[in-house]
Scaffold this motif. Structure first.
Motif, PDB file in Angstrom:
ATOM      1  N   SER A  60       6.183  33.823 -25.556  1.00 57.06           N
ATOM      2  CA  SER A  60       5.230  34.417 -26.492  1.00 57.06           C
ATOM      3  C   SER A  60       4.532  35.634 -25.908  1.00 57.06           C
ATOM      4  O   SER A  60       4.038  36.477 -26.648  1.00 57.06           O
ATOM      5  CB  SER A  60       4.181  33.377 -26.875  1.00 57.06           C
ATOM      6  N   TYR A  62       1.770  35.369 -24.356  1.00 58.15           N
ATOM      7  CA  TYR A  62       0.371  34.962 -24.174  1.00 58.15           C
ATOM      8  C   TYR A  62       0.227  34.242 -22.839  1.00 58.15           C
ATOM      9  O   TYR A  62       0.994  33.351 -22.520  1.00 58.15           O
ATOM     10  CB  TYR A  62      -0.077  34.016 -25.291  1.00 58.15           C
ATOM     11  N   LEU A  65      -1.934  30.581 -23.727  1.00 57.12           N
ATOM     12  CA  LEU A  65      -1.457  29.849 -24.897  1.00 57.12           C
ATOM     13  C   LEU A  65      -1.827  28.372 -24.856  1.00 57.12           C
ATOM     14  O   LEU A  65      -2.199  27.792 -25.879  1.00 57.12           O
ATOM     15  CB  LEU A  65       0.061  30.008 -25.026  1.00 57.12           C
ATOM     16  N   ASN A  68      -5.615  28.282 -25.856  1.00 56.44           N
ATOM     17  CA  ASN A  68      -6.053  28.893 -27.110  1.00 56.44           C
ATOM     18  C   ASN A  68      -4.960  28.932 -28.175  1.00 56.44           C
ATOM     19  O   ASN A  68      -4.912  29.848 -28.976  1.00 56.44           O
ATOM     20  CB  ASN A  68      -6.557  30.318 -26.828  1.00 56.44           C
ATOM     21  N   HIS A  69      -4.084  27.921 -28.181  1.00 57.46           N
ATOM     22  CA  HIS A  69      -2.959  27.956 -29.109  1.00 57.46           C
ATOM     23  C   HIS A  69      -3.404  27.955 -30.570  1.00 57.46           C
ATOM     24  O   HIS A  69      -2.808  28.615 -31.404  1.00 57.46           O
ATOM     25  CB  HIS A  69      -1.974  26.819 -28.832  1.00 57.46           C
ATOM     26  N   GLU A  71      -6.087  29.326 -31.924  1.00 59.41           N
ATOM     27  CA  GLU A  71      -6.532  30.668 -32.298  1.00 59.41           C
ATOM     28  C   GLU A  71      -5.347  31.608 -32.477  1.00 59.41           C
ATOM     29  O   GLU A  71      -5.290  32.396 -33.416  1.00 59.41           O
ATOM     30  CB  GLU A  71      -7.499  31.226 -31.243  1.00 59.41           C
ATOM     31  N   HIS A  72      -4.375  31.516 -31.558  1.00 57.30           N
ATOM     32  CA  HIS A  72      -3.194  32.379 -31.662  1.00 57.30           C
ATOM     33  C   HIS A  72      -2.403  32.069 -32.926  1.00 57.30           C
ATOM     34  O   HIS A  72      -1.944  32.984 -33.619  1.00 57.30           O
ATOM     35  CB  HIS A  72      -2.303  32.223 -30.426  1.00 57.30           C
ATOM     36  N   ILE A  76      -1.508  34.522 -36.161  1.00 51.56           N
ATOM     37  CA  ILE A  76      -0.116  34.697 -36.607  1.00 51.56           C
ATOM     38  C   ILE A  76       0.031  34.318 -38.073  1.00 51.56           C
ATOM     39  O   ILE A  76       0.642  35.043 -38.863  1.00 51.56           O
ATOM     40  CB  ILE A  76       0.841  33.884 -35.713  1.00 51.56           C
TER      41      ILE A  76
END
Length: 88
Positions: A60, A62, A65, A68-69, A71-72, A76
């Protein structure tokens, strides 16, 4: 089956004979099982390496990740929704 001939050290031959007697199977069967185990391990290592390469391909990018998965993903999903509306 294919018949083959191999050379063993004296210690290997001694241990192979002992295992054959203990397990009640032929020396050839022990060697076949050992080869199968060796090939299975080799196949597993190859699959692990392929998986590691695949993970790198789909990285990814990131670095946070794991922390903060959510938020990501929210960003997306939001971007996908906005793009979807633009394409209407």
């Amino acid at each position: 089956m294919i018949r083959t001939q191999i050379s063993l050290t004296e210690e290997q031959a001694k241990r192979l004979r002992a295992q054959s007697e203990i397990k009640g199977i032929s020396q050839a069967e022990i060697l076949r099982q050992a080869l199968d185990a060796y090939f299975d391990q080799d196949d597993l290592l190859r699959r692990v390496e392929l998986a590691r390469e695949a993970i790198g391909v789909v990285s990814s990018g990131y670095t946070d990740l794991a922390e903060n998965h959510d938020e990501h993903l929210a960003v997306i999903y939001y971007e996908d929704i906005v793009r979807g509306r633009e394409n209407l």
